[in-house]
Design a protein around this motif. Structure first.
Motif, PDB file in Angstrom:
ATOM      1  N   LEU A 186     -12.030  -3.617  -1.658  1.00 12.85           N
ATOM      2  CA  LEU A 186     -11.342  -2.985  -2.812  1.00 12.85           C
ATOM      3  C   LEU A 186     -12.518  -2.369  -3.943  1.00 12.85           C
ATOM      4  O   LEU A 186     -12.149  -1.275  -4.316  1.00 12.85           O
ATOM      5  N   ARG A 189     -13.867   0.751  -2.425  1.00  5.24           N
ATOM      6  CA  ARG A 189     -13.002   2.031  -2.705  1.00  5.24           C
ATOM      7  C   ARG A 189     -12.917   2.311  -4.042  1.00  5.24           C
ATOM      8  O   ARG A 189     -12.870   3.505  -4.334  1.00  5.24           O
TER       9      ARG A 189
ATOM     10  N   VAL B  58      -4.472  -1.319   2.356  1.00  5.95           N
ATOM     11  CA  VAL B  58      -4.897  -2.579   1.784  1.00  5.95           C
ATOM     12  C   VAL B  58      -5.507  -2.764   0.382  1.00  5.95           C
ATOM     13  O   VAL B  58      -4.919  -3.435  -0.467  1.00  5.95           O
ATOM     14  N   PRO B  59      -6.224  -1.583  -0.037  1.00  2.69           N
ATOM     15  CA  PRO B  59      -6.636  -1.412  -1.604  1.00  2.69           C
ATOM     16  C   PRO B  59      -5.378  -1.230  -2.399  1.00  2.69           C
ATOM     17  O   PRO B  59      -5.141  -2.029  -3.452  1.00  2.69           O
ATOM     18  N   MET B  62      -3.876  -4.659  -2.736  1.00  4.92           N
ATOM     19  CA  MET B  62      -4.777  -5.522  -3.673  1.00  4.92           C
ATOM     20  C   MET B  62      -4.536  -5.102  -5.178  1.00  4.92           C
ATOM     21  O   MET B  62      -4.549  -6.052  -5.929  1.00  4.92           O
ATOM     22  N   ARG B  63      -4.408  -3.974  -5.348  1.00  2.32           N
ATOM     23  CA  ARG B  63      -4.047  -3.518  -6.822  1.00  2.32           C
ATOM     24  C   ARG B  63      -2.589  -4.033  -7.235  1.00  2.32           C
ATOM     25  O   ARG B  63      -2.774  -4.534  -8.447  1.00  2.32           O
TER      26      ARG B  63
END
Lengths: 213, 150
Positions: A186, A189, B58-59, B62-63
């Motif tokens: 994350l 990214r 996935v990001p 996750m946010r």
């Protein structure tokens, strides 16, 4: 043989059908090399066994098997598969002999053990005659909850369920401590997004409401 | 990267994810009357968010549901469960004795209903938090799942 001509015949047929599918899927898993196919087949194995649990009236177990076995563990296995290679390495014949012997011995022992098992739904079996029968008798007066499984899990066996919840929590904690908390991707990214100025084009596939051209 | 051939998956998932979460809450609160309960509902909620992560990345997941939140949720769930035990202790009963929560005589079931509902919420939080933490730990190690990886 007499049971084949009354109402049990359909149940027997469903049992044989589902167990046959389980057997075929298990053989396919053992013979495959592609990990993706193996993961998908193991999810299918869980789903079929969930259907079989419904056929033998264990709906709560079936529910858990379908949610955990077919949903959760398939996804976790897929995630684990992404971290390694895509195909299993074929073993030499000599190294497969030991596991084969272990499987045959265990299977023979299990089949030998089923001879002593009570019949399905036997009222005099140890599981139904002892404490289970008491729960069925006093459960409604003690707790007033129609589904007997819930008071047994949460009320009579509250300590056990607390322990189980703690085990699940500790499992999550242990995996997170071993593999990291998963925030690296994350952060990566977001850093990449901040670096590239054309943020809109990078987020376009994730939004999908924009023009498909 | 701009190829948009997953549009059907995304549209279907967008419609399915709210239904999955509603079904999870049905399983949670209907567990007194039918099969189901906190454990199954927690796994179903986790699976709904995992489906979101698989489709949208996935990001993005996750946010929406940060990893810090999921692991705190797991801990809070166990605390809720154990908290009911201590609540019963403070009311003069034994650990996890729901009958003591409201000082009821045997045969009255208010404390049983409330106690079981609260501990099932604890199980829901603990299981869904732990499952999502495990998923993030595995999926977070690969930055992005490309199509050719499958």
């Amino acid at each position: 043989m007499h049971a084949m001509f009354n109402g049990d015949f359909g149940v027997i047929l469903v049992n044989i059908f589902l167990l046959g599918i389980l057997f075929a899927v298990a053989i396919a898993i053992a013979r495959m090399r592609s990990l993706f196919a193996i993961v998908m087949l193991s999810g299918m194995y869980s789903l079929v066994s969930a259907a079989w649990y419904v056929a033998i009236d264990a709906v709560d177990v079936a529910f858990t098997e379908a949610a955990v076995g077919a949903g959760m563990s398939t996804v976790v296995l897929l995630g684990a598969m992404l971290l390694t290679s895509r195909t299993a390495k074929p073993e030499k014949f000599f190294f497969r002999l030991g596991p084969l012997l272990v499987c045959l011995a265990t299977g023979a022992a299990l089949i030998y053990a089923t001879v002593d098992l009570p019949a399905l739904g036997d009222a005099t079996s140890a599981a139904n005659a002892g404490v289970g029968y008491t729960y069925l008798q006093v459960g409604w007066f003690d707790t007033g909850i129609p589904n007997i499984v819930t008071p047994v899990l949460a009320s009579y066996r509250g300590f056990d369920t607390l322990g189980e919840t703690t085990v699940v929590f500790v499992a999550g904690l242990a995996v997170a401590l071993l593999l990291g908390f998963g925030e690296r991707s994350l952060a990566e990214r977001i850093r990449n997004e901040g670096r590239t100025s054309n943020r809109g084009s990078k987020k376009a596939p994730a939004v999908s409401d924009e023009d498909p051209a | 990267m701009n190829t948009d051939h997953h549009v059907i998956l995304r549209v279907v998932a967008k419609m399915l994810i709210p239904v999955i979460v509603i079904f999870a809450f049905y399983v949670q609160f209907h567990g007194d009357f039918g099969p189901g309960g906190g454990f199954q509902a927690g796994v179903i909620i986790a699976v709904a968010i995992i489906l979101y992560a698989l489709i949208f990345g996935v990001p993005a997941a996750m946010r929406a549901v940060p990893p810090a939140f999921t692991r705190s949720l797991a801990a809070v769930g166990v605390m809720i469960y154990a908290g009911v035990g201590f609540w019963a202790l403070l009311q003069g009963g034994q650990f996890l004795e729901y009958q003591a929560l409201f000082h009821e005589p045997p045969g009255e079931h208010h404390g049983q209903h409330i106690g079981i509902m609260v501990i099932e919420i604890g199980v829901l939080c603990g299981v869904s938090g732990a499952m999502l933490t495990i998923f993030y730990a595995f999926a977070g190690r690969v930055a992005e799942i490309r199509d050719e990886d499958w």
